[in-house]
Write an enzyme that holds these catalytic residues in place. Structure first.
Site, PDB file in Angstrom:
ATOM      1  N   HIS A  31       0.841  -1.204   0.000  1.00 42.16           N
ATOM      2  CA  HIS A  31       0.000   0.000   0.000  1.00 42.16           C
ATOM      3  C   HIS A  31       0.873   1.251   0.000  1.00 42.16           C
ATOM      4  O   HIS A  31       1.196   1.798   1.048  1.00 42.16           O
ATOM      5  CB  HIS A  31      -0.885  -0.044   1.249  1.00 42.16           C
TER       6      HIS A  31
ATOM      7  N   HIS B  74     -10.871  -0.094   0.829  1.00 44.63           N
ATOM      8  CA  HIS B  74     -10.805   1.019   1.780  1.00 44.63           C
ATOM      9  C   HIS B  74     -12.158   1.027   2.491  1.00 44.63           C
ATOM     10  O   HIS B  74     -13.155   1.490   1.928  1.00 44.63           O
ATOM     11  CB  HIS B  74     -10.562   2.323   1.018  1.00 44.63           C
TER      12      HIS B  74
ATOM     13  N   HIS C 298      -5.598  -1.063   5.638  1.00 41.13           N
ATOM     14  CA  HIS C 298      -5.416  -0.260   6.851  1.00 41.13           C
ATOM     15  C   HIS C 298      -6.497  -0.487   7.935  1.00 41.13           C
ATOM     16  O   HIS C 298      -7.221   0.435   8.304  1.00 41.13           O
ATOM     17  CB  HIS C 298      -5.279   1.225   6.536  1.00 41.13           C
TER      18      HIS C 298
ATOM     19  N   ASN D 287      -6.449   8.831   7.073  1.00 45.38           N
ATOM     20  CA  ASN D 287      -7.708   8.144   6.829  1.00 45.38           C
ATOM     21  C   ASN D 287      -7.457   6.644   6.629  1.00 45.38           C
ATOM     22  O   ASN D 287      -6.768   6.278   5.676  1.00 45.38           O
ATOM     23  CB  ASN D 287      -8.369   8.718   5.573  1.00 45.38           C
TER      24      ASN D 287
ATOM     25  N   ASP E 216       0.837   2.533   3.778  1.00 44.84           N
ATOM     26  CA  ASP E 216      -0.067   3.610   3.354  1.00 44.84           C
ATOM     27  C   ASP E 216       0.715   4.918   3.250  1.00 44.84           C
ATOM     28  O   ASP E 216       0.234   5.990   3.630  1.00 44.84           O
ATOM     29  CB  ASP E 216      -1.263   3.752   4.297  1.00 44.84           C
TER      30      ASP E 216
ATOM     31  N   HIS F  55       2.426  14.368   0.730  1.00 43.80           N
ATOM     32  CA  HIS F  55       1.660  15.541   0.316  1.00 43.80           C
ATOM     33  C   HIS F  55       2.575  16.751   0.245  1.00 43.80           C
ATOM     34  O   HIS F  55       3.450  16.950   1.099  1.00 43.80           O
ATOM     35  CB  HIS F  55       0.527  15.843   1.295  1.00 43.80           C
TER      36      HIS F  55
END
Length: 430
Positions: free
Chosen positions: A55, A176, A231, A282, A309, A313
């Site tokens: 992921h 998800h 996750h 998230n 995950d 950003h």
């Protein structure tokens, strides 16, 4: 190039030598081969199979200001990874064979880790019409894992059709799990409870995850297919997984697997009291009782794998008021250290267990050949050397990622990747 790794503790066992030639392990023990081109002194180090991440968000195409496949591969190699699965929520979305092949080719050009594209389940991640699942699988990228990650395949009919479709070629749907009617996309951002109320942040209740997990395992059973829970973050999800795995083992015609992130193994929702958007993720960080349940589930095999995950950003997307900031945090470079700190130091896992949850099992779930293999003669030399005694304080400014949204900044961790080898070639030297 031949390589001799001297005195390494294979999976934490007694030290031995490992001789590699042509990208393959040729001898283990006292080598009889000629002198190697490169000799690595691995005294005091643990040798693991190269790590595999189920992921990873590499952001290319579309957001190369946050990460590229090249920079993400550098970060992966620094974290001990030899293979990563690149999620589909790029711009444009990886929902066609052409898009998947492009990601595949860019990974090969970077050459630091094998990058396997994850295909979208639905066109444009819209949750309505299935993407080109079969064409992506039959392409040069040979896509086997499909996910609308970032969004849930919330329509049960669409999810059922996807599970039926990938069954034909042994694929898996990675979900998800977020019921948008219980935890609306974009707004729900803090574990629902006393803290979310006190902080005035929109709540993201654990049940919004758990109802989707429960629904999907029943759909997997009905279709005889494979579902993977991305996750996992709550104790309730662990309960559902335990039940589902027991049923799947009895039946044998379907399967459910699950992953947990490093941040859900260590960080808790109380970190949000400072409104630091670095910790906006998230699913959200959960209370300590959920964290404890996730650790136990990883140790006993209810949760199969650790997946980062990794969600880089750009600063302009994170440096906002908490409710307006982007979801996600970095994970590739410190994942092994977090698992060492949380799971190995506590005795919940030994190094063989780390190899299971961070290499062998992820590779099996994704159907990757040549990764997650035993450290044995004749196997590909995808390897990671770890200093189990090293302690260090994380500095986000030293990251190889293009982004700096690092939740481990200024935190002391134990266990550090020293070297990574992809088919016998060193891709990272710490």
């Amino acid at each position: 190039m031949s390589l001799l790794i001297k005195g390494a503790s294979v999976l934490g066992a007694e030290p031995t030598d490992v001789y590699v030639d042509g990208g393959v392990i040729r001898e283990i023990g006292t080598p009889t081969a000629p002198a190697a081109d490169e000799v690595v002194d691995a005294s005091g180090l643990v040798l693991l199979p190269g790590l595999v991440d189920l992921h990873t968000h590499l952001r290319q195409p579309g957001r190369e200001d946050a990460e590229t496949i090249s920079s993400g591969s550098e970060a992966a190699a620094a974290g001990g990874y030899t293979a990563v699965l690149a999620m589909a929520n790029t711009s444009p979305v990886t929902d066609t064979a052409e898009a998947a092949v492009s990601v595949w080719d860019l990974g090969r050009e970077a050459g630091l880790a094998d990058v396997f594209p994850v295909g979208a389940v639905t066109k444009g991640l819209a949750g309505e019409e299935l993407a080109e699942l079969s064409l992506m699988n039959r392409s040069r990228a040979s896509v086997k894992v499909f996910s609308d990650d970032g969004r849930c395949v919330s329509d049960p009919r669409v999810m059922r059709r996807a599970l039926e479709y990938v069954k034909a070629f042994g694929g898996v749907i990675s979900q998800h799990s977020q019921d948008p009617s219980l935890a609306p996309y974009g707004s729900a951002c803090c574990h629902e409870g006393e803290l979310s109320g006190r902080l005035g942040l929109p709540g993201w209740p654990g049940v919004a995850e758990e109802v989707i997990v429960a629904r999907d395992v029943m759909l997997a059973r009905h279709t005889g297919s494979r579902v993977h829970v991305a996750h996992a973050s709550t104790a309730g999800t662990v309960e559902v997984l335990r039940w589902a795995k027991a049923q799947a083992e009895k039946d044998g015609s379907w399967a459910v697997t699950a992953e947990v992130t490093p941040h859900h193994l260590l960080l808790t929702t109380d970190l949000l009291t400072g409104y630091d958007p670095t910790f906006k993720v998230n699913p959200p960080l959960r209370p300590a009782e959920d964290v404890e349940a996730l650790r136990e589930a990883l140790a006993d095999g209810t949760i199969d794998a650790v997946a980062t995950d990794h969600a880089p950003h750009a600063r302009q997307d994170k440096e906002h008021a908490f409710v307006d900031a982007a979801f996600g945090m970095l994970g590739l470079e410190e994942a092994l250290s977090v698992v060492s700190t949380v799971m190995v130091s506590s005795g919940l896992l030994d190094w063989a267990g780390v190899a299971r949850v961070m290499s062998a099992t992820p590779a099996r779930i994704a159907g990757l050949e040549g990764h997650g293999r035993p450290i044995a003669v004749g196997e590909p030399a995808n390897l990671t050397l770890v200093d189990p005694a090293a302690t260090y304080v994380v500095d986000r400014d030293r990251s190889l990622s293009l982004s700096r949204n690092n939740p481990w900044h200024d935190r002391k961790l134990t266990g550090r990747v020293v070297s990574t080898f992809l088919r016998g070639q060193r891709t990272y030297a710490g």
